[in-house]
Structures are given as structure tokens and as C-alpha cells.
Motif scaffolding. Structure first.
Motif, PDB file in Angstrom:
ATOM      1  N   LEU A   1       7.773  -0.675  70.365  1.00  0.00           N
ATOM      2  CA  LEU A   1       6.470  -0.825  69.699  1.00  0.00           C
ATOM      3  C   LEU A   1       6.028   0.478  69.044  1.00  0.00           C
ATOM      4  O   LEU A   1       5.428   0.470  67.974  1.00  0.00           O
ATOM      5  CB  LEU A   1       5.406  -1.277  70.704  1.00  0.00           C
ATOM      6  N   SER A   2       6.319   1.593  69.693  1.00  0.00           N
ATOM      7  CA  SER A   2       5.840   2.893  69.211  1.00  0.00           C
ATOM      8  C   SER A   2       6.326   3.208  67.805  1.00  0.00           C
ATOM      9  O   SER A   2       5.592   3.756  66.989  1.00  0.00           O
ATOM     10  CB  SER A   2       6.292   4.001  70.166  1.00  0.00           C
ATOM     11  N   ARG A   3       7.551   2.855  67.512  1.00  0.00           N
ATOM     12  CA  ARG A   3       8.097   3.152  66.183  1.00  0.00           C
ATOM     13  C   ARG A   3       7.442   2.321  65.086  1.00  0.00           C
ATOM     14  O   ARG A   3       7.520   2.681  63.911  1.00  0.00           O
ATOM     15  CB  ARG A   3       9.595   2.909  66.157  1.00  0.00           C
ATOM     16  N   GLY A   4       6.818   1.219  65.454  1.00  0.00           N
ATOM     17  CA  GLY A   4       6.154   0.373  64.474  1.00  0.00           C
ATOM     18  C   GLY A   4       4.718   0.782  64.180  1.00  0.00           C
ATOM     19  O   GLY A   4       4.051   0.140  63.379  1.00  0.00           O
TER      20      GLY A   4
ATOM     21  N   VAL B   1       6.610  -4.118  78.234  1.00  0.00           N
ATOM     22  CA  VAL B   1       5.767  -3.707  79.370  1.00  0.00           C
ATOM     23  C   VAL B   1       6.205  -2.338  79.877  1.00  0.00           C
ATOM     24  O   VAL B   1       5.379  -1.486  80.220  1.00  0.00           O
ATOM     25  CB  VAL B   1       5.825  -4.761  80.503  1.00  0.00           C
ATOM     26  N   ALA B   2       7.512  -2.087  79.909  1.00  0.00           N
ATOM     27  CA  ALA B   2       8.044  -0.836  80.448  1.00  0.00           C
ATOM     28  C   ALA B   2       7.923   0.339  79.483  1.00  0.00           C
ATOM     29  O   ALA B   2       7.987   1.498  79.908  1.00  0.00           O
ATOM     30  CB  ALA B   2       9.511  -1.029  80.828  1.00  0.00           C
ATOM     31  N   GLU B   3       7.748   0.055  78.207  1.00  0.00           N
ATOM     32  CA  GLU B   3       7.797   1.116  77.194  1.00  0.00           C
ATOM     33  C   GLU B   3       6.851   2.294  77.445  1.00  0.00           C
ATOM     34  O   GLU B   3       7.299   3.453  77.413  1.00  0.00           O
ATOM     35  CB  GLU B   3       7.561   0.543  75.792  1.00  0.00           C
ATOM     36  N   PRO B   4       5.569   2.084  77.705  1.00  0.00           N
ATOM     37  CA  PRO B   4       4.682   3.242  77.897  1.00  0.00           C
ATOM     38  C   PRO B   4       5.122   4.139  79.062  1.00  0.00           C
ATOM     39  O   PRO B   4       5.049   5.375  78.958  1.00  0.00           O
ATOM     40  CB  PRO B   4       3.314   2.612  78.186  1.00  0.00           C
ATOM     41  N   ILE B   5       5.589   3.534  80.136  1.00  0.00           N
ATOM     42  CA  ILE B   5       6.020   4.308  81.304  1.00  0.00           C
ATOM     43  C   ILE B   5       7.296   5.078  80.968  1.00  0.00           C
ATOM     44  O   ILE B   5       7.428   6.253  81.306  1.00  0.00           O
ATOM     45  CB  ILE B   5       6.255   3.369  82.511  1.00  0.00           C
ATOM     46  N   ARG B   6       8.211   4.418  80.298  1.00  0.00           N
ATOM     47  CA  ARG B   6       9.470   5.055  79.917  1.00  0.00           C
ATOM     48  C   ARG B   6       9.248   6.256  78.998  1.00  0.00           C
ATOM     49  O   ARG B   6       9.910   7.280  79.117  1.00  0.00           O
ATOM     50  CB  ARG B   6      10.366   4.054  79.180  1.00  0.00           C
ATOM     51  N   LEU B   7       8.333   6.107  78.041  1.00  0.00           N
ATOM     52  CA  LEU B   7       8.180   7.118  77.002  1.00  0.00           C
ATOM     53  C   LEU B   7       7.268   8.283  77.365  1.00  0.00           C
ATOM     54  O   LEU B   7       7.422   9.369  76.820  1.00  0.00           O
ATOM     55  CB  LEU B   7       7.674   6.482  75.705  1.00  0.00           C
ATOM     56  N   GLU B   8       6.327   8.073  78.268  1.00  0.00           N
ATOM     57  CA  GLU B   8       5.324   9.113  78.523  1.00  0.00           C
ATOM     58  C   GLU B   8       5.946  10.454  78.917  1.00  0.00           C
ATOM     59  O   GLU B   8       5.668  11.487  78.311  1.00  0.00           O
ATOM     60  CB  GLU B   8       4.333   8.664  79.599  1.00  0.00           C
ATOM     61  N   LYS B   9       6.802  10.452  79.939  1.00  0.00           N
ATOM     62  CA  LYS B   9       7.419  11.707  80.388  1.00  0.00           C
ATOM     63  C   LYS B   9       8.336  12.287  79.317  1.00  0.00           C
ATOM     64  O   LYS B   9       8.381  13.502  79.127  1.00  0.00           O
ATOM     65  CB  LYS B   9       8.216  11.463  81.675  1.00  0.00           C
TER      66      LYS B   9
ATOM     67  N   SER C   1      16.133  13.274  73.780  1.00  0.00           N
ATOM     68  CA  SER C   1      15.862  12.172  74.695  1.00  0.00           C
ATOM     69  C   SER C   1      16.425  10.858  74.180  1.00  0.00           C
ATOM     70  O   SER C   1      15.944  10.314  73.185  1.00  0.00           O
ATOM     71  CB  SER C   1      14.353  12.033  74.909  1.00  0.00           C
ATOM     72  N   LYS C   2      17.437  10.346  74.869  1.00  0.00           N
ATOM     73  CA  LYS C   2      17.973   9.032  74.535  1.00  0.00           C
ATOM     74  C   LYS C   2      16.941   7.946  74.844  1.00  0.00           C
ATOM     75  O   LYS C   2      16.870   6.923  74.171  1.00  0.00           O
ATOM     76  CB  LYS C   2      19.264   8.758  75.316  1.00  0.00           C
ATOM     77  N   ILE C   3      16.127   8.157  75.867  1.00  0.00           N
ATOM     78  CA  ILE C   3      15.089   7.189  76.228  1.00  0.00           C
ATOM     79  C   ILE C   3      14.073   7.059  75.093  1.00  0.00           C
ATOM     80  O   ILE C   3      13.709   5.954  74.684  1.00  0.00           O
ATOM     81  CB  ILE C   3      14.408   7.587  77.557  1.00  0.00           C
ATOM     82  N   HIS C   4      13.613   8.182  74.567  1.00  0.00           N
ATOM     83  CA  HIS C   4      12.665   8.204  73.457  1.00  0.00           C
ATOM     84  C   HIS C   4      13.259   7.515  72.226  1.00  0.00           C
ATOM     85  O   HIS C   4      12.575   6.776  71.517  1.00  0.00           O
ATOM     86  CB  HIS C   4      12.305   9.659  73.136  1.00  0.00           C
ATOM     87  N   GLN C   5      14.531   7.746  71.999  1.00  0.00           N
ATOM     88  CA  GLN C   5      15.199   7.189  70.837  1.00  0.00           C
ATOM     89  C   GLN C   5      15.470   5.691  70.994  1.00  0.00           C
ATOM     90  O   GLN C   5      15.294   4.924  70.054  1.00  0.00           O
ATOM     91  CB  GLN C   5      16.522   7.937  70.617  1.00  0.00           C
ATOM     92  N   ARG C   6      15.874   5.282  72.183  1.00  0.00           N
ATOM     93  CA  ARG C   6      16.318   3.894  72.379  1.00  0.00           C
ATOM     94  C   ARG C   6      15.214   2.907  72.711  1.00  0.00           C
ATOM     95  O   ARG C   6      15.278   1.747  72.312  1.00  0.00           O
ATOM     96  CB  ARG C   6      17.357   3.852  73.506  1.00  0.00           C
ATOM     97  N   PHE C   7      14.205   3.322  73.465  1.00  0.00           N
ATOM     98  CA  PHE C   7      13.258   2.362  74.038  1.00  0.00           C
ATOM     99  C   PHE C   7      11.863   2.421  73.420  1.00  0.00           C
ATOM    100  O   PHE C   7      10.897   1.983  74.021  1.00  0.00           O
ATOM    101  CB  PHE C   7      13.179   2.551  75.555  1.00  0.00           C
TER     102      PHE C   7
END
Length: 197
Positions: free
Chosen positions: A154-157, A124-132, A145-151
Motif C-alpha cells: 500500500l505504501s508505494r501507492g 494488515v502486516a504491512e505497517p508492522i513490517r515497515l515501521e522498523k 532493506s529487502k522488507i522495505h522493498q518487497r512488502f
């Protein structure tokens, strides 16, 4: 003399790249760096191409390569690899996206990187975390970005969109796609495909 790699395992994370790297490291005609994930084309690009070359053994005619699974997903890597290694071969390992995402979540929990309690919360949090973070990476190629890499569970799939972007730079014959489930079911057969490639 150090040279650029003949092949790069570009991803995907949690799809068996560590196992493949370990198998390849045992081959007498393949010379790999000690460290599996160099991260030059994503997080260490500012170190320069000579630094990258220095990561590889003086291979004296052997085939060289590396494996950094974040490469497939990172938005700037394909352009950078094309600039420096346009003739390199690219190996992509793919796994059922749901299994991959959950395995990624468990890894981040085990590393104490993921503060959210459940996989569902993280999704649920992924889109909000990754957008910025995605915007920052797009606007500043030096931004890591550690956030982009870690969280990016779904996006990586979303393999189709990632591979489509890579195909704008490299022809299809430069890629070898390996289904992780087949690799683990019959590693010898899949390794023969890799060696032939």
C-alpha cells in the motif's frame, strides 16, 4: 567515455516500467544499459559514481537513461540523484494504487518472497513490517532493506506524498508523468510524449 544518464525512469513498480524500458531500448537514438534496474541510488550507492557511470554504454552522443522503479519510493534516492544528476529528466509511471498493490503482492508470492497466504494478511502486516525498516533506512543511509522493498504494497501507492518530496529537489518541468492505463491502451501515443520529453 561513459556519462551520467539524461533521463531516469524512477517508478513506480508494477506500473509498466519494464515495457517502457523495452520500447525505449529499440530506439536508434537511445542507448540503455543491458540491465534494466541498476539500483545504484538505492542499494548500491556505496559502489561510487564511477561504478554507476560504467553501467552505461559509451553512448557517443546518443541519449542515455535507466529504469529502477524502487527509486520513487526509497527515501534517500531523490537527494542522491539531485547531487549527481541535477539536470536529468525523471519519468514516473503511475497506476491505480489498488491494482498496483495486488500486482506487487502476486509478484512477491510468485518469487516465494511472501510467506503470508493472502493479500489481506499482507496488507494488515504491512505497517508492522515497515515501521522498523523505515527507521533503520532513515538512520543509516547505507542500510538496504529487502522488507522495505518487497512488502510495501500500500505504501508505494501513496503517490502524492512521494512526489511531493521529490518536488523539494526537482522542478515540475523535470518530470513526465505517465498513467499506466493510458500507456497500455495507446502505447504509441504515450511513447511520442516520452520522445518529445
Amino acid at each position: 567515455m561513459h556519462s551520467l544518464p539524461d533521463f531516469i525512469i524512477i517508478g513506480a513498480q508494477k506500473c509498466g516500467t519494464t515495457s517502457l524500458f523495452a520500447y525505449l531500448k529499440q530506439h536508434s537514438e537511445i542507448d540503455l544499459p543491458e540491465e534494466k534496474e541498476i539500483h545504484y541510488f538505492d542499494n548500491k550507492y556505496d559502489k561510487g559514481i564511477e561504478w554507476y557511470k560504467s553501467q552505461f554504454p559509451d553512448n557517443s552522443g546518443k541519449i542515455s537513461g535507466e529504469a529502477t522503479p524502487y527509486y520513487l519510493f526509497h527515501p534517500h534516492v531523490k537527494e542522491r540523484i539531485f547531487k549527481h544528476c541535477p539536470n536529468t529528466k525523471l519519468i514516473v509511471m503511475l497506476r491505480n494504487s489498488t491494482d498496483r498493490a495486488y500486482s506487487h503482492f502476486v509478484m512477491e508470492k510468485n518469487r516465494n518472497n511472501e510467506p503470508l497466504l493472502t493479500f489481506e494478511d499482507a496488507i494488515v502486516a504491512e505497517p508492522i513490517r515497515l515501521e522498523k525498516e523505515q527507521n533503520k533506512i532513515n538512520n543509516d543511509p547505507k542500510y538496504c532493506s529487502k522488507i522495505h522493498q518487497r512488502f510495501s504494497y500500500l505504501s508505494r501507492g501513496k503517490y502524492y506524498s512521494q512526489i511531493t518530496e521529490w518536488l523539494k529537489y526537482f522542478p515540475l518541468e523535470r518530470f513526465l508523468f505517465i498513467k499506466s492505463e493510458r500507456f497500455f491502451m495507446n502505447p504509441e501515443k504515450e511513447l511520442h510524449r516520452v520522445f518529445y520529453f
